[in-house]
Design a protein around this motif. Structure first.
Motif, PDB file in Angstrom:
ATOM      1  N   SER A 410      27.757  70.187  32.209  1.00  0.00           N
ATOM      2  CA  SER A 410      27.942  68.750  32.007  1.00  0.00           C
ATOM      3  C   SER A 410      26.759  68.157  31.270  1.00  0.00           C
ATOM      4  O   SER A 410      26.901  67.251  30.451  1.00  0.00           O
ATOM      5  CB  SER A 410      28.115  68.049  33.361  1.00  0.00           C
ATOM      6  OG  SER A 410      29.252  68.535  34.034  1.00  0.00           O
ATOM      7  N   HIS A 420      29.615  59.256  27.222  1.00  0.00           N
ATOM      8  CA  HIS A 420      30.186  57.955  26.887  1.00  0.00           C
ATOM      9  C   HIS A 420      29.081  56.932  26.635  1.00  0.00           C
ATOM     10  O   HIS A 420      28.078  56.871  27.331  1.00  0.00           O
ATOM     11  CB  HIS A 420      31.066  57.488  28.042  1.00  0.00           C
ATOM     12  CG  HIS A 420      31.826  56.241  27.721  1.00  0.00           C
ATOM     13  ND1 HIS A 420      31.329  54.979  27.973  1.00  0.00           N
ATOM     14  CD2 HIS A 420      33.040  56.066  27.150  1.00  0.00           C
ATOM     15  CE1 HIS A 420      32.212  54.084  27.580  1.00  0.00           C
ATOM     16  NE2 HIS A 420      33.257  54.715  27.084  1.00  0.00           N
ATOM     17  N   ILE A 424      32.190  51.609  30.867  1.00  0.00           N
ATOM     18  CA  ILE A 424      33.464  52.280  31.116  1.00  0.00           C
ATOM     19  C   ILE A 424      34.439  51.267  31.691  1.00  0.00           C
ATOM     20  O   ILE A 424      34.156  50.625  32.702  1.00  0.00           O
ATOM     21  CB  ILE A 424      33.278  53.466  32.079  1.00  0.00           C
ATOM     22  CG1 ILE A 424      32.437  54.558  31.409  1.00  0.00           C
ATOM     23  CG2 ILE A 424      34.624  54.039  32.523  1.00  0.00           C
ATOM     24  CD1 ILE A 424      32.061  55.700  32.335  1.00  0.00           C
ATOM     25  N   ILE A 427      39.880  54.483  33.155  1.00  0.00           N
ATOM     26  CA  ILE A 427      39.864  55.883  33.572  1.00  0.00           C
ATOM     27  C   ILE A 427      41.308  56.306  33.814  1.00  0.00           C
ATOM     28  O   ILE A 427      42.081  55.565  34.433  1.00  0.00           O
ATOM     29  CB  ILE A 427      39.040  56.084  34.864  1.00  0.00           C
ATOM     30  CG1 ILE A 427      37.595  55.608  34.665  1.00  0.00           C
ATOM     31  CG2 ILE A 427      39.063  57.528  35.311  1.00  0.00           C
ATOM     32  CD1 ILE A 427      36.757  55.635  35.931  1.00  0.00           C
ATOM     33  N   ASP A 472      38.394  55.692  28.356  1.00  0.00           N
ATOM     34  CA  ASP A 472      36.971  56.031  28.333  1.00  0.00           C
ATOM     35  C   ASP A 472      36.700  57.360  29.029  1.00  0.00           C
ATOM     36  O   ASP A 472      35.867  58.145  28.572  1.00  0.00           O
ATOM     37  CB  ASP A 472      36.154  54.928  29.023  1.00  0.00           C
ATOM     38  CG  ASP A 472      36.300  53.588  28.315  1.00  0.00           C
ATOM     39  OD1 ASP A 472      36.339  53.585  27.072  1.00  0.00           O
ATOM     40  OD2 ASP A 472      36.397  52.554  29.003  1.00  0.00           O
ATOM     41  N   VAL A 473      37.377  57.595  30.148  1.00  0.00           N
ATOM     42  CA  VAL A 473      37.173  58.813  30.930  1.00  0.00           C
ATOM     43  C   VAL A 473      38.531  59.400  31.294  1.00  0.00           C
ATOM     44  O   VAL A 473      39.442  58.655  31.681  1.00  0.00           O
ATOM     45  CB  VAL A 473      36.369  58.530  32.232  1.00  0.00           C
ATOM     46  CG1 VAL A 473      36.208  59.804  33.058  1.00  0.00           C
ATOM     47  CG2 VAL A 473      35.005  57.930  31.896  1.00  0.00           C
ATOM     48  N   ALA A 491      37.212  60.705  24.582  1.00  0.00           N
ATOM     49  CA  ALA A 491      36.896  60.362  25.966  1.00  0.00           C
ATOM     50  C   ALA A 491      35.938  61.372  26.584  1.00  0.00           C
ATOM     51  O   ALA A 491      35.783  62.498  26.090  1.00  0.00           O
ATOM     52  CB  ALA A 491      38.181  60.298  26.795  1.00  0.00           C
ATOM     53  N   VAL A 492      35.293  60.967  27.671  1.00  0.00           N
ATOM     54  CA  VAL A 492      34.532  61.902  28.499  1.00  0.00           C
ATOM     55  C   VAL A 492      35.521  62.593  29.422  1.00  0.00           C
ATOM     56  O   VAL A 492      36.327  61.934  30.088  1.00  0.00           O
ATOM     57  CB  VAL A 492      33.465  61.166  29.325  1.00  0.00           C
ATOM     58  CG1 VAL A 492      32.781  62.123  30.291  1.00  0.00           C
ATOM     59  CG2 VAL A 492      32.442  60.522  28.410  1.00  0.00           C
ATOM     60  N   HIS A 493      35.475  63.920  29.461  1.00  0.00           N
ATOM     61  CA  HIS A 493      36.441  64.677  30.259  1.00  0.00           C
ATOM     62  C   HIS A 493      35.775  65.278  31.488  1.00  0.00           C
ATOM     63  O   HIS A 493      34.673  65.834  31.410  1.00  0.00           O
ATOM     64  CB  HIS A 493      37.083  65.777  29.418  1.00  0.00           C
ATOM     65  CG  HIS A 493      38.073  65.249  28.436  1.00  0.00           C
ATOM     66  ND1 HIS A 493      39.424  65.216  28.679  1.00  0.00           N
ATOM     67  CD2 HIS A 493      37.904  64.682  27.215  1.00  0.00           C
ATOM     68  CE1 HIS A 493      40.047  64.671  27.656  1.00  0.00           C
ATOM     69  NE2 HIS A 493      39.144  64.340  26.745  1.00  0.00           N
ATOM     70  N   VAL A 494      36.439  65.136  32.612  1.00  0.00           N
ATOM     71  CA  VAL A 494      35.934  65.634  33.888  1.00  0.00           C
ATOM     72  C   VAL A 494      36.986  66.542  34.502  1.00  0.00           C
ATOM     73  O   VAL A 494      38.141  66.139  34.673  1.00  0.00           O
ATOM     74  CB  VAL A 494      35.615  64.474  34.858  1.00  0.00           C
ATOM     75  CG1 VAL A 494      35.114  65.013  36.188  1.00  0.00           C
ATOM     76  CG2 VAL A 494      34.598  63.524  34.242  1.00  0.00           C
ATOM     77  N   VAL A 508      31.806  60.770  38.746  1.00  0.00           N
ATOM     78  CA  VAL A 508      32.427  59.737  37.905  1.00  0.00           C
ATOM     79  C   VAL A 508      31.944  58.352  38.330  1.00  0.00           C
ATOM     80  O   VAL A 508      31.636  57.505  37.483  1.00  0.00           O
ATOM     81  CB  VAL A 508      33.964  59.835  37.987  1.00  0.00           C
ATOM     82  CG1 VAL A 508      34.611  58.666  37.251  1.00  0.00           C
ATOM     83  CG2 VAL A 508      34.455  61.150  37.401  1.00  0.00           C
ATOM     84  N   MET A 511      28.607  57.870  37.014  1.00  0.00           N
ATOM     85  CA  MET A 511      28.670  57.631  35.578  1.00  0.00           C
ATOM     86  C   MET A 511      29.020  56.167  35.298  1.00  0.00           C
ATOM     87  O   MET A 511      28.412  55.514  34.441  1.00  0.00           O
ATOM     88  CB  MET A 511      29.722  58.552  34.935  1.00  0.00           C
ATOM     89  CG  MET A 511      29.772  58.471  33.412  1.00  0.00           C
ATOM     90  SD  MET A 511      31.280  59.258  32.738  1.00  0.00           S
ATOM     91  CE  MET A 511      31.283  60.825  33.583  1.00  0.00           C
TER      92      MET A 511
END
Length: 705
Positions: A410, A420, A424, A427, A472-473, A491-494, A508, A511
């Motif tokens: 990460s 990002h 945010i 999501i 955004d996520v 996007a930010v990927h989790v 998250v 974040m």
């Protein structure tokens, strides 16, 4: 090269990965003991820096008894706590003694044959001991799993006051049985296996073919399959050589996988001739890999362009060849694979060879990797200009290969500029169908986001096929992360592997807290979490899908919805299935019996399970159909099956299986309430104690926020 797509995981790869992870789990916690043993040999054996005959007497017992026993103890504890640890230790003691007995018998036979030829007994060389590291890794799961199975046979059947007596005697008696099993079949099996493996390694060394092992080891590392090779074969063989004076109490095998040179060379190539986020993050990753010993940070760079694995193989072969020619070897495993750990375990007189092997392997990898990167530079720049983020996709794929999140991986995205920027606001929790897993995951995450005071951040759920690049996520299952990345590259990927209690949810929230801190500081703190705005909700989500109700009216509405979505006839207190497939059928048949889905929907539930597990965590699984099967749903329906004794769901315990068929949005609010129940251990206990279907239905329909 295109962005990686999400192909279904190879079941063989998953099994090898899980096997390797289990072996690693037994070995890694005991590395301090291996380091202590390595220091002991460094100083006090006859060829050590400060020979001491008295202290050196500890060397043999430590490697022959202590290390295998604590490895077995650790493995047994992983499976079944202290009871598993104790019986595993007893069992491996039998394997150690059995191996010694077999070796003694063989030495007596060989000596008799030796003397029969007229040779002097003084010239006879006995076979050395076989150290039971593989025996420990066999006995640990065998002992612990069998003990757990036996305990279940008489669970809740022991009269009050006799529990301790039964527990002590059952473990003692079964430990004795395991000791006998270890003494005979396991000792014989492991001795034979070690003989075969040792012969194979000696053949490779004698024929100068040991460098060819890099062809297997280097790609295996990138796919996280190396643990099975390293801890299952190389470490036990290396320790056997390190404990044998015939090998000068050292082994080259410890360097086959741990050499940090190839990874360093690859990262230096990206730092000098790479582009974009990969180039920006490579210097920091090189420090983490070379000094910190966390090799996984270079795996995404190789996955971006699989041809780079050739560079890793070339570097690995160079390092092995150098050590073979110059006598480079370690006294004990170097873990983690840091240059510091490698130097700390380097055998006396081998420092030049080991250091040179690292330098040359890094150089060769760098030269090959730089040539490959330069050859494809124009194509890579064009892809970057088109908005394609291959590095982020590769990081996500690496986490998916690993099977769990990684702070180091990460950090690559954050360090490389892919994190990002700005507050945010939206999501999305994405899954294959958008009706079950994502709805519950979104409900859990939404509650955490709102509890943190960020009521203006929307958390919705959608099917991956319906995603657009406006979020955004994006949170999704680790098996689906590559597909989600393709749909939402900005996007930010989790990635998560546990929908109910994943630690990634807290990441998250952190974040959001970091990126939104400035805006949150300027705005007055809300007295209560704000509801999710209906205008921004995803098409698959109800206006307040899964949100904690703020008024009694909302709770009343949920009761009305549950009457049509969850019927008493669709709740079973004592499921009859004994495995995952049977449980899916049992939950699916209830959906069919309710008249809300066609019979073919059950088959789609199996298809869904093949691609991504529906295990949610906290004793819960929610099997449901694929996105393509929505046409088989006549109206939304939920079924609940309880399994008091639990069933195995891909290695996870499950007591509640909730089947889902979602046609519209009317089931989502109930799913949110179900998620809230399974976040509370006391409420799970109430479900386990429920005596009729109405109690279960009430627990889901009358959750107070």
């Amino acid at each position: 090269m295109s962005t990686p797509t999400a192909a279904p995981k190879s079941s063989a790869r998953i099994h090898v990965q899980k096997f390797g992870t289990f072996l690693s789990g037994m070995i890694m916690p005991n590395i301090p003991a291996l380091i202590a043993w390595g220091i002991l040999t460094m100083f006090f054996i006859p060829k050590g820096f400060t020979p001491n005959e008295a202290v050196a007497t500890v060397v043999g017992p430590m490697i022959h008894y202590l290390l295998p026993i604590i490895i077995a103890y650790t493995g047994g504890h992983m499976v079944y706590g202290l009871r598993g640890a104790v019986v595993a230790s007893i069992g491996v003691m039998g394997a150690i003694a059995g191996s010694d007995y077999l070796i003694a018998q063989e030495n007596a036979r060989l000596l008799e044959a030796w003397l029969a030829t007229g040779k002097a007994e003084a010239d006879f060389s006995e076979l050395g001991q076989v150290h039971m590291f593989i025996g420990a890794m066999v006995m640990a799961p065998l002992s612990a799993y069998s003990m757990r199975w036996l305990d279940k046979l008489w669970e809740n059947k022991i009269k009050a006051g006799l529990e301790m007596l039964v527990n002590m005697f059952s473990a003692g008696i079964w430990g004795f049985v395991l000791l006998i099993i270890g003494f005979y079949p396991i000792a014989w099996l492991v001795n034979g296996l070690m003989s075969i493996l040792s012969s194979a390694v000696n053949w490779l060394v004698a024929n100068n073919l040991l460098p060819l092992t890099s062809i297997i080891i280097e790609p295996a590392k990138v796919l996280f399959l190396n643990n099975a090779i390293n801890h299952g074969v190389l470490t036990p063989l290396g320790l056997a050589q390190a404990g044998d004076a015939a090998y000068n109490n050292r082994s080259i095998l410890f360097l086959l996988e741990a050499n940090p040179g190839p990874g360093l060379g690859l990262l230096l190539a990206f730092a000098l001739v790479g582009i974009g986020a990969a180039k920006a993050s490579a210097p920091g990753a090189a420090f983490i890999q070379f000094v910190g010993g966390i090799h996984e940070v270079y795996f995404p760079y190789a996955l971006m362009k699989p041809a780079l694995i050739l560079a890793l193989i070339g570097g690995g072969m160079t390092g092995v060849t150098t050590n073979m020619l110059l006598g480079g070897a370690l006294r004990a495993p170097a873990a983690p694979g840091s240059i510091l750990a490698v130097l700390a375990q380097t055998a006396p007189g081998a420092y030049f060879a080991v250091i040179l092997s690292v330098v040359l392997s890094a150089t060769v990898t760098f030269l090959i990797a730089a040539a490959i990167l330069r050859a494809s530079r124009k194509t890579d720049l064009a892809a970057e200009a088109a908005g394609e983020d291959r590095f982020a996709s590769a990081v996500s794929q690496t986490e998916a290969n690993k099977g769990k999140s990684s702070d180091a991986l990460s950090g690559l995205l954050a360090g490389g500029g892919a994190a990002h920027s700005g507050p945010i606001k939206s999501i999305v929790f994405a899954c294959d169908a958008g009706m079950g897993s994502s709805a519950m995951g979104a409900s859990v995450l939404r509650k955490k986001i709102q509890a943190a005071g960020f009521g203006d951040v929307t958390v919705v759920n959608k099917a991956i096929a319906s995603l657009d690049d406006a979020f955004d996520v994006v949170v999704s299952h680790e098996d689906l992360i590559a597909r989600a990345t393709q749909r939402t590259p900005s996007a930010v990927h989790v990635a998560v592997d546990n929908f109910m209690s994943s630690p990634r949810y807290d990441e998250v929230v952190d974040m959001v807290r970091r990126t939104n801190s400035e805006a949150a500081a300027e705005a007055p703190a809300p007295e209560a979490p704000a509801p999710v705005p209906a205008a921004t909700a995803a098409p698959e989500a109800a206006p307040t899908a899964g949100a904690v109700p703020a008024a009694v009216a909302v709770a009343d509405h949920a009761d009305e919805a549950s009457d049509s979505v969850l019927k008493l006839s669709s709740i079973v207190l004592d499921g009859t299935a004994g495995d995952k497939d049977g449980a899916i059928k049992e939950a699916g048949d209830l959906l069919v019996a309710s008249g809300n889905v066609d019979a073919g929907y059950v088959d789609s539930m199996y298809e869904r399970e093949k691609s991504v597990s529906t295990y949610m965590g906290n004793l819960l699984a929610i099997p449901h159909g694929t996105n393509e099967a929505k046409s088989m749903i006549l109206s939304s329906s939920i079924s609940v099956v309880r399994y008091p004794n639990g069933i195995d769901w891909n290695g996870n315990p499950v007591k509640f299986v909730i089947g889902i068929a979602g046609a519209g949005n009317d089931h989502l609010e109930l799913l949110g309430k179900i998620a809230e129940v399974f976040l509370d251990e006391s409420k799970i206990a109430e479900l386990e104690a429920a005596t009729d279907a109405q109690q279960i239905k009430d627990a889901f329909g009358k959750v107070n926020g």
